[in-house]
Design a protein around this motif. Structure first.
Motif, PDB file in Angstrom:
ATOM      1  N   PRO A  13       0.825  -1.212   0.000  1.00 44.40           N
ATOM      2  CA  PRO A  13       0.000   0.000   0.000  1.00 44.40           C
ATOM      3  C   PRO A  13       0.860   1.264   0.000  1.00 44.40           C
ATOM      4  O   PRO A  13       1.873   1.334   0.689  1.00 44.40           O
ATOM      5  CB  PRO A  13      -0.795  -0.104   1.301  1.00 44.40           C
ATOM      6  CG  PRO A  13      -0.755  -1.550   1.665  1.00 44.40           C
ATOM      7  CD  PRO A  13       0.558  -2.054   1.162  1.00 44.40           C
ATOM      8  N   GLY A  14       0.455   2.221  -0.800  1.00 41.68           N
ATOM      9  CA  GLY A  14       1.176   3.496  -0.870  1.00 41.68           C
ATOM     10  C   GLY A  14       2.482   3.417  -1.631  1.00 41.68           C
ATOM     11  O   GLY A  14       3.296   4.334  -1.560  1.00 41.68           O
ATOM     12  N   THR A  15       2.689   2.341  -2.383  1.00 42.81           N
ATOM     13  CA  THR A  15       3.946   2.139  -3.108  1.00 42.81           C
ATOM     14  C   THR A  15       3.685   2.255  -4.606  1.00 42.81           C
ATOM     15  O   THR A  15       2.847   1.539  -5.152  1.00 42.81           O
ATOM     16  CB  THR A  15       4.545   0.756  -2.780  1.00 42.81           C
ATOM     17  OG1 THR A  15       4.693   0.648  -1.365  1.00 42.81           O
ATOM     18  CG2 THR A  15       5.887   0.572  -3.447  1.00 42.81           C
ATOM     19  N   ASP A  16       4.437   3.135  -5.268  1.00 38.20           N
ATOM     20  CA  ASP A  16       4.275   3.308  -6.707  1.00 38.20           C
ATOM     21  C   ASP A  16       5.104   2.270  -7.468  1.00 38.20           C
ATOM     22  O   ASP A  16       5.729   1.385  -6.864  1.00 38.20           O
ATOM     23  CB  ASP A  16       4.653   4.737  -7.120  1.00 38.20           C
ATOM     24  CG  ASP A  16       6.106   5.082  -6.806  1.00 38.20           C
ATOM     25  OD1 ASP A  16       6.875   4.187  -6.394  1.00 38.20           O
ATOM     26  OD2 ASP A  16       6.465   6.257  -6.959  1.00 38.20           O
ATOM     27  N   LYS A  17       5.139   2.398  -8.785  1.00 35.71           N
ATOM     28  CA  LYS A  17       5.808   1.428  -9.652  1.00 35.71           C
ATOM     29  C   LYS A  17       7.294   1.315  -9.318  1.00 35.71           C
ATOM     30  O   LYS A  17       7.832   0.207  -9.196  1.00 35.71           O
ATOM     31  CB  LYS A  17       5.613   1.829 -11.113  1.00 35.71           C
ATOM     32  CG  LYS A  17       6.211   0.891 -12.114  1.00 35.71           C
ATOM     33  CD  LYS A  17       5.921   1.375 -13.525  1.00 35.71           C
ATOM     34  CE  LYS A  17       6.551   0.493 -14.569  1.00 35.71           C
ATOM     35  NZ  LYS A  17       6.266   0.987 -15.928  1.00 35.71           N
ATOM     36  N   ILE A  18       7.959   2.434  -9.145  1.00 38.99           N
ATOM     37  CA  ILE A  18       9.401   2.414  -8.857  1.00 38.99           C
ATOM     38  C   ILE A  18       9.668   1.764  -7.497  1.00 38.99           C
ATOM     39  O   ILE A  18      10.587   0.953  -7.351  1.00 38.99           O
ATOM     40  CB  ILE A  18       9.980   3.845  -8.920  1.00 38.99           C
ATOM     41  CG1 ILE A  18       9.898   4.351 -10.364  1.00 38.99           C
ATOM     42  CG2 ILE A  18      11.409   3.884  -8.416  1.00 38.99           C
ATOM     43  CD1 ILE A  18      10.205   5.811 -10.527  1.00 38.99           C
ATOM     44  N   GLY A  19       8.838   2.081  -6.513  1.00 32.17           N
ATOM     45  CA  GLY A  19       8.985   1.465  -5.195  1.00 32.17           C
ATOM     46  C   GLY A  19       8.723  -0.029  -5.241  1.00 32.17           C
ATOM     47  O   GLY A  19       9.414  -0.817  -4.580  1.00 32.17           O
TER      48      GLY A  19
END
Length: 192
Positions: free
Chosen positions: A167-173
């Motif tokens: 949760p709260g993590t974008d593609k790069i993360g």
């Protein structure tokens, strides 16, 4: 609307229940109270412990404590995969639904990693089920150790497939976490 025939025993039971509810038949309240106490323990109406409660309140607290803890444990066991200790498929469905709704509401990213153990069937066939189980436990530990945030969760999707909700993590993360998982699994140096 067509009429449905009711069995005589059912009709008598319904009639009896309706008469009891309406107060037309006398009910032995003491007998009912005694039966409830046998099934559920004594009814306590005193304040809870810590608020000046007496002996009965302490019995209620102790009784509730013993009944509540196993329920919590059962709920935890029902949502956990017995082999890996990760959340199971039911937990995956529940958490994905919840986190997806939160992400939509907050307009926040939600990372999802799907992890498949390559060649697991042939590994399991060659080395045996015990080694296969040990392999899955080790991979699960590698997944857990890759989590960096409290809401990151590893889950067993089924068989040799796992997932990680971020949760709260974008593609790069998510790519960064996937690389950590891969590094952790490679560091296990599982021979096959």
């Amino acid at each position: 609307m067509p009429y449905r025939r009711v069995a005589p025993a059912s009709a008598h039971g319904l009639l009896f229940a309706a008469q009891v509810i309406a107060g037309l038949l006398p009910v032995n309240r003491e007998r009912l109270r005694s039966r409830q106490e046998q099934m559920h323990g004594p009814r306590v109406t005193e304040p809870s412990p810590g608020r000046g409660g007496g002996r009965d309140a302490q019995i209620l607290h102790r009784r509730c404590h013993h009944e509540f803890v196993p329920l919590v444990e059962l709920q935890a066991l029902a949502s956990q995969d017995g082999l890996t200790g990760l959340g199971n498929r039911r937990e995956f469905d529940r958490v994905l639904d919840r986190e997806f709704r939160h992400a939509m509401r907050d307009q926040a990213p939600l990372g999802l990693l799907m992890i498949d153990v390559d060649y697991f069937k042939s590994y399991n066939d060659l080395y045996g089920h015990q080694c296969g189980d040990d392999c899955l436990r080790a991979v699960a530990a590698a997944i857990r150790s890759a989590a960096r945030h409290p809401r990151d969760i590893g889950l067993r999707y089924g068989g040799d497939e796992c997932a990680m909700l971020l949760p709260g993590t974008d593609k790069i993360g998510a790519i960064s976490v996937a690389q950590r998982v891969l590094g952790n699994v490679l560091a296990l140096d599982i021979t096959h």
